[in-house]
Scaffold this motif. Structure first.
Motif, mmCIF file in Angstrom:
data_model
loop_
_atom_site.group_PDB
_atom_site.id
_atom_site.type_symbol
_atom_site.label_atom_id
_atom_site.label_comp_id
_atom_site.label_asym_id
_atom_site.label_seq_id
_atom_site.Cartn_x
_atom_site.Cartn_y
_atom_site.Cartn_z
ATOM 1 N N ASN A 32 0.809 -1.212 0.000
ATOM 2 C CA ASN A 32 0.000 0.000 0.000
ATOM 3 C C ASN A 32 0.847 1.271 0.000
ATOM 4 O O ASN A 32 0.327 2.358 -0.235
ATOM 5 C CB ASN A 32 -0.926 0.022 1.221
ATOM 6 N N GLN A 33 2.139 1.123 0.265
ATOM 7 C CA GLN A 33 3.016 2.285 0.330
ATOM 8 C C GLN A 33 4.026 2.330 -0.817
ATOM 9 O O GLN A 33 4.295 3.388 -1.369
ATOM 10 C CB GLN A 33 3.780 2.303 1.665
ATOM 11 N N ILE A 34 4.598 1.190 -1.184
ATOM 12 C CA ILE A 34 5.626 1.158 -2.235
ATOM 13 C C ILE A 34 4.997 0.670 -3.529
ATOM 14 O O ILE A 34 4.489 -0.453 -3.599
ATOM 15 C CB ILE A 34 6.801 0.255 -1.825
ATOM 16 N N PHE A 44 6.917 5.774 -3.829
ATOM 17 C CA PHE A 44 5.834 5.567 -2.872
ATOM 18 C C PHE A 44 4.490 5.994 -3.477
ATOM 19 O O PHE A 44 4.441 6.666 -4.509
ATOM 20 C CB PHE A 44 6.124 6.335 -1.585
ATOM 21 N N SER A 45 3.425 5.586 -2.819
ATOM 22 C CA SER A 45 2.087 5.823 -3.356
ATOM 23 C C SER A 45 1.745 7.304 -3.490
ATOM 24 O O SER A 45 0.890 7.675 -4.294
ATOM 25 C CB SER A 45 1.042 5.125 -2.479
ATOM 26 N N ASP A 46 2.411 8.168 -2.709
ATOM 27 C CA ASP A 46 2.164 9.614 -2.833
ATOM 28 C C ASP A 46 3.068 10.259 -3.882
ATOM 29 O O ASP A 46 3.172 11.471 -3.971
ATOM 30 C CB ASP A 46 2.350 10.299 -1.475
ATOM 31 N N LYS A 47 3.750 9.396 -4.674
ATOM 32 C CA LYS A 47 4.641 9.794 -5.768
ATOM 33 C C LYS A 47 5.982 10.356 -5.294
ATOM 34 O O LYS A 47 6.799 10.792 -6.109
ATOM 35 C CB LYS A 47 3.959 10.808 -6.703
ATOM 36 N N LYS A 101 7.997 6.938 6.016
ATOM 37 C CA LYS A 101 7.116 6.866 4.855
ATOM 38 C C LYS A 101 6.092 5.740 5.015
ATOM 39 O O LYS A 101 4.952 5.868 4.568
ATOM 40 C CB LYS A 101 7.929 6.625 3.580
ATOM 41 N N ILE A 102 6.497 4.652 5.662
ATOM 42 C CA ILE A 102 5.590 3.516 5.810
ATOM 43 C C ILE A 102 4.565 3.751 6.913
ATOM 44 O O ILE A 102 3.358 3.528 6.720
ATOM 45 C CB ILE A 102 6.392 2.229 6.112
#
Length: 248
Positions: A32-34, A44-47, A101-102
């Motif tokens: 869900n994060q990477i 990461f998912s937020d770019k 980040k995670i």
């Protein structure tokens, strides 16, 4: 030009950029994060991105103080099978930016993802806080349920020494992994910690390995993705940390 673009498309799909094996492990564990990898960067998912490998040669202290993400895999975590002195610290090298980040970049952000669970309802019945990130709360609940079937371990798993606690590691400027709600310290009275035993914080101190925790108990934690601090040269035998990427 059109022919060139077609050839480029074919090349990129037939010969995609090779993703390092350890990055693949991270992508599997933190889906869900990477979300990707490109040009030596984890995406990461937020770019946002983080450098995977800084290609620097580091001594042991530099690995602890300033690791990149690739350094986290520097030492192979092997499931321990005897009470002997480990020679390395597999899993003790951590890139703080990666875990922020995670799990969350601040205390409040991590706290917003925590839930209460009852640890070992039959044997202990203690409320603890764990993160919901990637269903870790559900994993800890399953771990707790299995441990509840082992009364022989009760004295080790009662009086949980700590779960979530946003703080620095004693004697350092490094953020403790307890800051992320994915770490458990079991009964302190049945545990050993290198700083307590040597009465120092010197990473280069000569240590004599000590442990009271049964290895069968350790194996149950490892089954659910937790590495054990007793598997480190700088041992912390109460400490279990959710790092399944190091166990695969």
């Amino acid at each position: 030009m059109k022919r060139f673009l077609i050839l480029l498309f074919i090349f990129q799909n037939v010969f995609p950029q090779e993703i390092p094996l350890n990055v693949q492990k991270l992508m599997k564990v933190y889906p869900n994060q990477i979300v990707g990898y490109k040009e030596n960067k984890i995406i990461f998912s937020d770019k946002s991105t983080l450098i995977y490998d800084d290609f620097k040669n580091k001594n042991n202290q530099e690995l602890i103080d300033n690791p990149d993400i690739e350094d986290q895999f520097r030492f192979v975590y092997s499931k321990i099978n005897k009470n002997s002195m480990p020679k390395k610290d597999p899993g003790r090298i951590r890139n703080e930016a990666f875990f922020k980040k995670i799990y969350g970049n601040s205390k409040s952000e991590v706290e917003s993802k925590l839930v209460d669970i009852i640890w070992c309802p039959k044997l202990v019945h203690q409320k603890i806080k764990v993160t919901t990130v990637n269903d870790i709360d559900k994993i800890v609940t399953k771990l707790s349920t299995e441990l509840d079937q082992h009364p022989e371990f009760q004295k080790y798993i009662q009086n949980i020494g700590g779960t979530f606690n946003w703080r620095k590691i004693s004697g350092t400027n490094r953020l403790s992994m307890h800051s992320f709600g994915m770490t458990l310290d079991i009964n302190i009275k049945k545990s050993n910690y290198w700083q307590w035993d040597c009465k120092c914080t010197n990473e280069n101190a000569t240590l004599s390995y000590r442990n009271q925790i049964p290895l069968k108990l350790v194996a149950i934690f490892e089954k659910y993705g937790f590495i054990w601090g007793g598997n480190w040269k700088h041992y912390d035998t109460m400490h279990f940390e959710f790092r399944p990427e190091l166990l695969n």
